[in-house]
Design an enzyme around this catalytic site. Sequence first.
Site, PDB file in Angstrom:
ATOM      1  CG  ASP A  62       8.281  33.732  11.297  1.00  0.00           C
ATOM      2  OD1 ASP A  62       8.447  34.267  12.405  1.00  0.00           O
ATOM      3  OD2 ASP A  62       7.751  32.609  11.159  1.00  0.00           O
ATOM      4  CG  HIS A  75       6.256  37.740  11.805  1.00  0.00           C
ATOM      5  ND1 HIS A  75       5.025  37.122  11.712  1.00  0.00           N
ATOM      6  CD2 HIS A  75       6.949  37.021  12.711  1.00  0.00           C
ATOM      7  CE1 HIS A  75       4.992  36.083  12.532  1.00  0.00           C
ATOM      8  NE2 HIS A  75       6.167  36.006  13.146  1.00  0.00           N
ATOM      9  CG  HIS A 114       3.736  32.518  10.066  1.00  0.00           C
ATOM     10  ND1 HIS A 114       2.596  31.814  10.379  1.00  0.00           N
ATOM     11  CD2 HIS A 114       4.303  32.872  11.240  1.00  0.00           C
ATOM     12  CE1 HIS A 114       2.477  31.757  11.697  1.00  0.00           C
ATOM     13  NE2 HIS A 114       3.498  32.385  12.244  1.00  0.00           N
ATOM     14  CG  ASP A 138       4.099  34.749  15.730  1.00  0.00           C
ATOM     15  OD1 ASP A 138       3.293  34.248  14.930  1.00  0.00           O
ATOM     16  OD2 ASP A 138       5.320  34.632  15.629  1.00  0.00           O
TER      17      ASP A 138
END
Length: 322
Positions: A303, A65, A230, A167
Amino acid sequence: MKLCVRNAYVLSPVNEEGILKDIWIDDGIITAVKPSASLVSDPSGGVANLDAEGSWVIPGLIDLHVHFRDPGFTYKEDIQSGCKAAARGGFTTVCCMPNTNPPIDCRDVVLYVDKNGEQNRGVNLLTVGAVTKGQEGKILVDINELVTLKNHCSTLVGKGICAISEDGKTVTDSSLMQKAMRLAKESDISVFAHTEDHFLGDHSPEAEEIIVARDILLAKSTGCHLHLCHISTKGSVDLIRLGKSWGVKLTAETAPHYFSLTRDRVSLENGLGKMNPPLRKAEDMEAIREALKDGTIDVIATDHAPHHMEEKMIPFDQAAFG
């Protein structure tokens, strides 16, 4: 070329930890991992020695990610700088999220990202396609077209994209999300879900947990592989355990800040601590830690979401998430 990396702590499931090892490499291929021996010079010059001096040596890390901001936001980061940052941190494979400008929602943008990623030796860049065109939540992308592209990603994982995701936002239309999951199952790719009910508009735990529950139920009915991004709350952890007990094809990730920091650490003087989802309470942090220990949460992802300093060093409510 032959190389021996000596005196290293090799972190690997097949090696005993806490013992110094030598790693023997022949033309880029690891041929042996042995207990460290004294550094011996090679009169023939055929073996180069690299003394790791007790450092850890680990397999290349995978980050499921990341946001590399290219195309469209290259003043924050581009694919080249993102891959360099990944390599510096020990990551050799990254999955790029699609909330760029334009989004990764069509053949041309996928090929653009893929081509730029291919130029960065040492880092494999896998592309995540958007779920809907323009990430507007109205019309599904042509998933089959993206999956069947012949590109660098397809040489790595057999498909032109590695997954689909919206996302940065959630596909709020449940019917549309269900259809996307059915198509993803047909194409044998995963759905990476950003879990946030935007109608609540407050980034509350409930906003996350409502979509976690919805998407688990949709994955249960469609049979697709759902990957929840997440994860940050205790309630989400409980729902993931329930989903896995049902036999849903379900994996989940969290990020380092959700098991190491709580919301009381956030200063409102600037936006450095502003992220989405936000930091939670201590009980949420502990639940995330336990979920990592027992395997309820499968993956730690970063992330990675860079911004320009001018977008962060401003009042908290005006700052960008990331």
